[in-house]
Design a protein around this motif. Structure first.
Motif, short mmCIF file in Angstrom:
data_model
loop_
_atom_site.label_atom_id
_atom_site.label_comp_id
_atom_site.label_asym_id
_atom_site.label_seq_id
_atom_site.Cartn_x
_atom_site.Cartn_y
_atom_site.Cartn_z
N HIS B 53 2.40 -1.57 -6.27
CA HIS B 53 1.89 -0.54 -5.34
C HIS B 53 2.59 -1.41 -4.05
CE1 HIS B 53 -0.35 1.31 -7.72
NE2 HIS B 53 -1.24 0.45 -8.23
N LYS B 54 2.59 -2.49 -4.16
CA LYS B 54 3.37 -3.20 -2.76
C LYS B 54 4.69 -2.91 -2.19
CE LYS B 54 2.87 -7.14 0.01
NZ LYS B 54 2.89 -8.95 -0.08
N CYS B 79 10.15 3.87 -1.52
CA CYS B 79 9.97 2.25 -2.06
C CYS B 79 10.68 1.35 -1.05
CB CYS B 79 10.43 2.02 -3.47
SG CYS B 79 9.44 3.12 -4.48
N SER B 106 -1.54 1.27 -1.72
CA SER B 106 -0.39 0.58 -1.12
C SER B 106 -0.78 0.13 0.21
CB SER B 106 0.68 1.62 -1.16
OG SER B 106 0.65 2.71 -0.37
#
Lengths: 759, 632
Positions: B53-54, B79, B106
């Motif tokens: 998610h990061k 992303c 996120s």
């Protein structure tokens, strides 16, 4: 002056010849150690060896006599001292040296660094006298190889002399004054006829299985009656009648009727021609039939493409002059496309701007990118690739294409050859690429004399059409490195010699011109020269993939600026560790080692054989049955015969202690060559191949003190593994430690040693 | 907070995945876990998509509307590794749930909830990356002139270095020190026995003035300063400098001009006074301009000591003339001020803006050549790269050619300063071009030096400009690009391949490892990052991983690598920036072929030598047989 002194001088001059210069060739394969001076030429009363060309003699004479020397009866050779050479990255500390003007070259020698710059007169694009400065009179010389230098000559009068001499020399008025008609390579380099017969149009078409059921050789152009800029052999559809051919030729600009240039393995073809003389409404039924006949040779589809590579507006404008393009209403079953490559004038102006972008004084990143953008060069390269991709894709899918532009010798040549490069792996080999140039540029006609400015001509006729073709090839190469047999150096050498006119290959504008000039008899062929240097052009990463067509990625991010071409001589800006050269070197090293391993394996096998046999003989001796040992032994003789013969020729094995000469020789000895069995011979074999090669990175100069720069070819001696410049490694010899017996480069020291060992 | 609260739809079938590279659309099952997004086609031989998610920089929702009702829609995930993924979801409820979950997950700010705190490696750790590059040892090696992060030698001695007990990280871990000389130098530094064994070490000492991060919040606990300067003076100097970042040692260069041009003289000088030809690179923050404070004698004392016997030093300002404060000519008379700004505005946010423009241009593969060049130019990214290289070359020249000490600072000394000081070391020091050396360099000059990775990399190029905050940046990416440029010009002088640079790029944004977590040593100590997470270096240095990151063409090169800084020499790093939009397979095959060629060459060499030996032995044997034969 005695001969030794002369040879010293000669060696010095020879050393000084720049490896990138075209004249260097004339000094190839000179072997001063071995040859005897004959009668005839004399220099200061001393006989001159035959391999020294007249040019060198006159050059030496000139060096030792300060007074101007007349060369060829008219041109004055100048020598000017204390000249400063300024290049763009070195404006603060110009190098001071001596400038020599010879009949063929302008040579600048820097005495301190042993470095010099050679400029072939034929390479000069423009000479400009700049305003007088405090240090002297600057002369700006731009070359077709994109070298640009300024010489500051202390005295204005001298500068003027050089300037006017160069003006006379750099661009001859007559084609018969071109460099190739004077050029003489070293005597034993390669014969004059080498290369001229490498490519035959019939053979190339046979390669594509033409003639066949659909295509036939047309004999009507035997004397260039149909079209004088076409080759004599043209291939046309079998269905095409004489009337169709004649009428079609009359209906096309310059008589360049549609003719086959490439037939793909799926029956789809590429035909090329010039624009039709259609004007606003004219039509020619036979020309229409001709195109229909071409379409019918391919049964895959019921249509074909006609590609006009010009922008629509240009084609429209041509209609007013009675030319134009095919009307889809008249020509049945064609799909007509404009693909928008700009004309020669736009391309010329664009290149000019590229050079300005490269020559910005103290450039910033933005300034460079802005200049590159506004030059439009990459846009033009992309549009050529785009059109070529369109043709290649169509042919790949089984649709035939007829291509033309205006006269069908600039853009048409570019896109036809590039499409073939994409479609057929054969054209991506060294031989294939040369064949492609021979076919689509030389045979089908391209105005090299005008486009490259070989002779004095209308400046508006000069255009970098061939340069763009090489650029597009480079783009493909950088996208698909493993698909090409050749490397960047190959393209650069081609570019150099297209402009140098050192070889007759690119002289004249069409096949007829070249025949009329009798080039094959009077000049040397570039292909002949290149065939002697093939190992320099190999792409070490090449993986031959048969039957594979490649596609270009046309995203703007993938079209790159070819620094290696346009900024080639800005030595400071290139990668400091040139990957291509290093890999090529590794590849050669691998080849040498592999050959050596092969040789050793064979030796070991024969040793083992011998040992086992003598063991067996021992056994046989005990059983006292002589016949038993005979059968396998006779086989053995045959097995080794090949090796023996080869060794005999290589080492001239006439030594006194040769086993075959011994009278009371045992049978077993015969099955094994004694020169193999003796440890000394093996040691010699082993010492003849260098297992470790000197690393290339930190080598800055050859042992002859010639400094290496970005472009100098560094060659390893296969025997000692040391590194030499091109002129110091001029011997190719087969090494005893190699199995293949292929001649490989060895340095002069090693050559002498080898001769001593086997006189 | 529980992750479960944020995950509204843990699993969803029938999701269509569109990616830019593969034009094919994949149907699969979507799973959302606390840290990952998973998409699997649930078939053999199909690749699953795992996304931290990061890694998600930006979530864009595009509902598809039919008959005025939302019928589901497309969620576009942009992303930080520059990839763009589109998820097509059939039903409105799922569409909203998934997008809301991803947005929330996120956006989690709490560092302790980051994946590294949950990740446990499946392998045993051979070398702990957190103790590999301990500042004391790195500095000891720096001072003694030994290779940093160098290759391990067989005689490994274990010693314990005790640092003040307040420091949590210094929990007396046995440390493998690589050789005896370093040990001695380290001992000299620590002020215990063996002092004076190394001349250079005498001038410098380790200071623990910042052990509780009170003097400077962004520096580490262990700093190296001139020996004659007391901790009090350091505190005073810190008060004078922005963020308390007083001048500290960054690098000492030994191969000055003397070694190259006058080897004999160098030898003589070296005997008499070893430090003469050693040039020092320092870094700090800009001086503060506080009303009433005109000068700081302690700060001047530090610089004067560094100057030593050299006549002049250079202060290189990477921020830009007039934009940052600089030392006054009056009080730093022997120091020449040089301005080498990285960009018009050298702020981290400006660097990220430029990066965002670059990536936007790179992703538009359908535009014209002119448009592309114009966007490439207006992004200004290559100018930043060029200026960074240029500034680094200037500093490297001062050190190598002039032998003068240099102090580098920008504004806060956290961004452009670090680019320059670390690039200088790559140019000058061959050790920094090895895998370990690069790790050590990043550890010293970025992580321990307090580059705020967490803040800088919270948002990347896809987050809209207004959403990013002023602490966002792309300084580290710029640094990696500069290394890439050096790499293209010296492709045989780096032990690592560009794969390592790309890997570092990714892990600096999102990772299962704790190396790039947090903004400073202080924060890392507070969260006990070193004990609760695994280091990236522990993973990278595993032999099987390391093997994939090596440059087949590497040949150690002890020389200084001076790059060309002409605009024409720079190359766009397409391997990174274009990897999701343009097929980079050609590069991979090329590398594989180079590897193959180099391996073949090595193997053939060994084989040839082996066969030679065998052939010689056999020939001896044959000779004996022949002789016997003759005797018969």
């Amino acid at each position: 002056m005695d001969f030794t002194r002369f040879m010293n001088k000669f060696n010095e001059i020879e050393r000084q010849l720049s490896p990138t210069s075209a004249l260097r060739l004339s000094f190839d394969n000179i072997s001063p150690e071995t040859e005897e001076p004959p009668d005839g030429k004399r220099l200061w009363g001393v006989p001159v060896p035959p391999f020294v060309s007249d040019k060198v003699v006159s050059w030496i004479e000139e060096e030792f006599n300060e007074a101007p020397v007349y060369y060829n009866g008219n041109s004055v050779l100048k020598k000017v001292e204390n000249v400063r050479m300024i290049d763009r990255y070195n404006t603060k500390n110009p190098t001071v040296g001596t400038l020599y003007l010879t009949a063929t070259h302008l040579i600048f020698v820097e005495p301190d660094s042993n470095k010099e710059t050679w400029i072939l007169h034929m390479h000069i694009a423009s000479i400009e006298k700049l305003p007088l400065s405090t240090t002297g009179s600057p002369l700006l010389i731009r070359c077709k190889t994109f070298l640009s230098v300024t010489f500051v000559i202390p005295k204005d009068s001298e500068c003027h002399d050089v300037y006017t001499s160069l003006l006379k020399l750099f661009q001859p008025v007559s084609i018969n004054k071109l460099y190739c008609f004077n050029y003489q390579p070293a005597k034993d380099d390669f014969p004059k006829n080498a290369g001229w017969d490498f490519f035959k149009l019939e053979a190339e078409f046979k390669h594509m299985l033409v003639p066949n059921d659909n295509w036939t050789l047309c004999s009507m152009n035997e004397k260039y009656e149909l079209c004088d800029t076409y080759p004599r052999q043209i291939y046309v559809p079998k269905e095409a009648t004489t009337l169709m051919l004649i009428s079609s030729s009359r209906f096309r600009s310059k008589g360049r009727l549609p003719a086959l240039t490439y037939l793909h393995n799926n029956k789809a073809s590429i035909c090329r021609c010039s624009q039709p003389l259609s004007g606003f409404s004219a039509r020619c039924l036979e020309d229409e039939q001709m195109l229909e006949a071409i379409r019918k040779t391919n049964t895959n589809t019921d249509y074909m493409y006609v590609v006009d590579t010009r922008p629509r507006i240009n084609a429209m404008a041509n209609r007013a002059a009675g030319k134009g393009y095919e009307n889809e209403a008249f020509y049945e079953n064609i799909k007509f496309h404009f693909l928008g490559i700009e004309n020669i004038h736009v391309q010329r102006a664009s290149l000019q701007k590229v050079l300005e972008a490269c020559e910005q004084k103290s450039p910033t990143m933005s300034a460079f990118l802005n200049a590159l953008e506004s030059s439009g060069w990459l846009k033009h390269i992309r549009s050529i690739l785009d059109t070529s991709s369109f043709i290649a894709n169509a042919v790949d899918k089984g649709v035939s294409v007829v291509v033309h532009c205006s006269d069908g010798w600039d853009r048409t040549a570019q896109v036809c050859s590039l499409a073939q490069l994409m479609l057929n792996p054969y054209y991506r080999t060294i031989k294939g690429f040369q064949a492609l140039i021979e076919k689509d540029w030389l045979a089908f006609g391209h105005k090299f004399s005008e486009r490259c400015g070989h002779i004095q001509t209308d400046a508006r006729e000069v255009s970098p059409i061939f340069t763009q073709f090489l650029d597009c090839t480079w783009q493909l190469m950088s996208q698909r490195s493993e698909s090409f047999e050749f490397n960047e150096r190959f393209l650069l050498i081609l570019h150099d010699h297209v402009h140098s006119c050192q070889f007759g290959t690119f002289v004249g504008n069409c096949e007829k011109d070249r025949l009329d000039l009798k080039l094959a008899e009077r000049t040397f062929s570039l292909w002949g020269y290149m065939s002697n240097h093939l190992n320099e052009y190999i792409n070490p990463l090449y993986k031959p993939n048969v039957d594979e067509s490649i596609k270009a990625n046309l995203a703007p991010q993938c079209i790159k600026f070819w620094r290696g071409m346009y900024s080639r001589f800005e030595s400071g800006i290139h990668p400091r560790e040139p990957l291509g050269d290093l890999l090529l070197d590794s590849k050669e090293h691998c080849n040498s080692l592999e050959d050596h391993v092969q040789h050793l394996t064979k030796r070991i096998a024969s040793f083992k054989n011998y040992i086992s046999k003598s063991a067996k003989k021992l056994q046989d001796a005990t059983t006292a049955n002589p016949k038993a040992s005979k059968e396998p032994a006779s086989n053995e003789i045959n097995d080794n015969k090949y090796n023996y013969d080869k060794k005999l020729s290589e080492l001239s094995a006439a030594d006194d202690d040769h086993p075959l000469k011994a009278t009371n020789m045992s049978f077993a000895n015969l099955s094994l060559n004694a020169d193999q069995t003796s440890p000394q011979a093996l040691t010699e074999e082993i010492s003849s191949v260098a297992v470790d090669w000197k690393p290339m990175r930190n080598v800055t100069s050859c042992s002859c003190s010639t400094p290496f720069d970005q472009f100098s070819k560094k060659t390893h001696c296969f025997r000692c593994g040391d590194i030499f410049c091109e002129r110091c490694i001029d011997k190719n010899v087969a090494l005893p430690g190699h199995d293949s017996g292929k001649a490989v480069p060895v340095c002069r020291g090693c050559f002498r040693q080898m001769q001593k060992q086997s006189p | 907070m529980e992750f479960a609260d944020l995950i509204k739809t843990p699993k969803l079938d029938g999701v269509f995945l569109h990616t830019t590279t593969a034009n094919a659309t994949v149907e699969g099952t979507l799973c959302i876990t606390g840290h990952h997004l998973l998409l699997s086609a649930r078939q053999e031989n199909t690749q699953e998509l795992w996304l931290l998610h990061k890694n998600i920089d930006c979530v864009e929702k595009k509902p598809s509307i039919g008959q005025n009702i939302v019928m589901g829609g497309i969620i576009t995930l942009k992303c930080k590794d520059l990839r763009i993924i589109a998820l097509e979801i059939k039903y409105a409820k799922d569409f909203f749930n998934v997008s809301a979950s991803l947005e929330a997950l996120s956006a989690i700010q709490n560092a302790e909830l980051d994946y590294p705190f949950f990740y446990r490696p499946m392998y045993s750790i051979l070398e702990d990356g957190y103790t590999m590059f301990r500042p004391e040892l790195e500095f000891a090696q720096l001072i003694s002139g030994l290779s940093m992060g160098g290759a391990s030698s067989p005689n490994v001695a274990n010693i314990t270095i005790c640092t003040p007990s307040t420091s949590a990280m210094a929990s007396s871990i046995p440390h493998p020190l690589q050789n005896g000389f370093a040990l001695e130098a380290a001992a000299a530094l620590m002020g215990s026995s063996g002092s004076g064994s190394c001349m250079a070490a005498c001038e410098w000492r380790v200071s623990y003035v910042n052990k509780d991060f009170g003097v400077c919040a962004t520096y580490g606990a262990t700093l190296i300063v001139p020996k004659a300067i007391s901790d009090e003076q350091l505190t005073l100097s810190a008060a004078f400098r922005d963020g308390g970042r007083f001048p500290v040692l960054s690098y000492r260069h030994e191969n000055g001009v003397g070694l190259i041009a006058f080897p004999v003289i160098k030898l003589c000088l070296y005997n008499s006074s070893s430090h003469l030809l050693q040039a020092t690179l320092m870094r700090s923050a800009q001086p503060l301009s506080i009303q009433g404070i005109k000068r700081c004698r302690a700060d001047e004392a530090i610089l004067n000591l560094v100057l030593g016997r050299s006549k002049k030093g250079f202060i290189v300002d990477t921020w830009g003339k007039g934009k940052s404060n600089t030392e006054t000519d009056l009080h730093y008379s022997q120091w020449k001020k040089v301005n080498r700004a990285i960009g018009n505005v050298s702020s981290p946010a400006a660097i990220l803006d430029s990066f965002a423009k670059l990536i936007e241009a790179c992703n538009d593969t359908g535009c014209t050549t002119d448009k592309w060049l114009s966007r490439l130019e207006s992004s200004g990214w290559l100018s930043l790269v060029l200026n960074s290289l240029n500034a680094s070359c200037v500093v490297a020249q001062c050190l190598d050619q002039e032998g003068s000490p240099v102090l580098v600072h920008g504004a806060k000394g956290l961004d452009s300063t670090l680019i320059v000081t670390s690039l200088v070391q790559i140019i000058l020091n061959p050790d920094c071009r090895t895998v370990r050396g690069l790790q050590a360099l990043i550890e010293r000059e970025w992580i321990q030096a307090g580059h705020p990775f967490a803040s800088r990399h919270r948002y990347s190029c896809y987050t809209p400009h207004q959403t990013r905050n002023k602490n966002s940046g792309a300084t580290f990416v710029l640094f990696l690009d500069c290394i890439y440029q050096l790499y293209t010009q010296f492709p045989c002088s780096f032990e690592f391949s560009t794969q390592l640079l790309i890997l570092l790029f990714e892990h600096s944004y999102f990772s299962q490892y704790g190396t790039f977590l947090c903004d400073s040593e202080r924060e890392r100590q507070e969260l006990q990052v070193h004990t609760r997470t695994t280091s990236l270096w522990s993973y990278l240095n595993r032999p099987d991983v390391l093997q994939t990151l090596l440059n087949p063409l590497y040949e150690p090169n002890a020389a200084v690598i001076w790059p060309s800084v002409a605009p024409i020499s720079l190359e766009l790093w397409s391997e990174l920036y274009l990897r999701w939009v343009i097929d980079q397979r050609n590069l991979t095959t090329t590398m594989a072929q180079i590897q193959e060629l180099v391996t073949t060459e090595k193997e053939l060499r060994i084989q040839a030598l082996k066969l030679r030996k065998q052939a010689l032995e056999l020939s001896q044997e044959v000779m004996t047989l022949i002789n016997e034969d003759d005797d018969d």
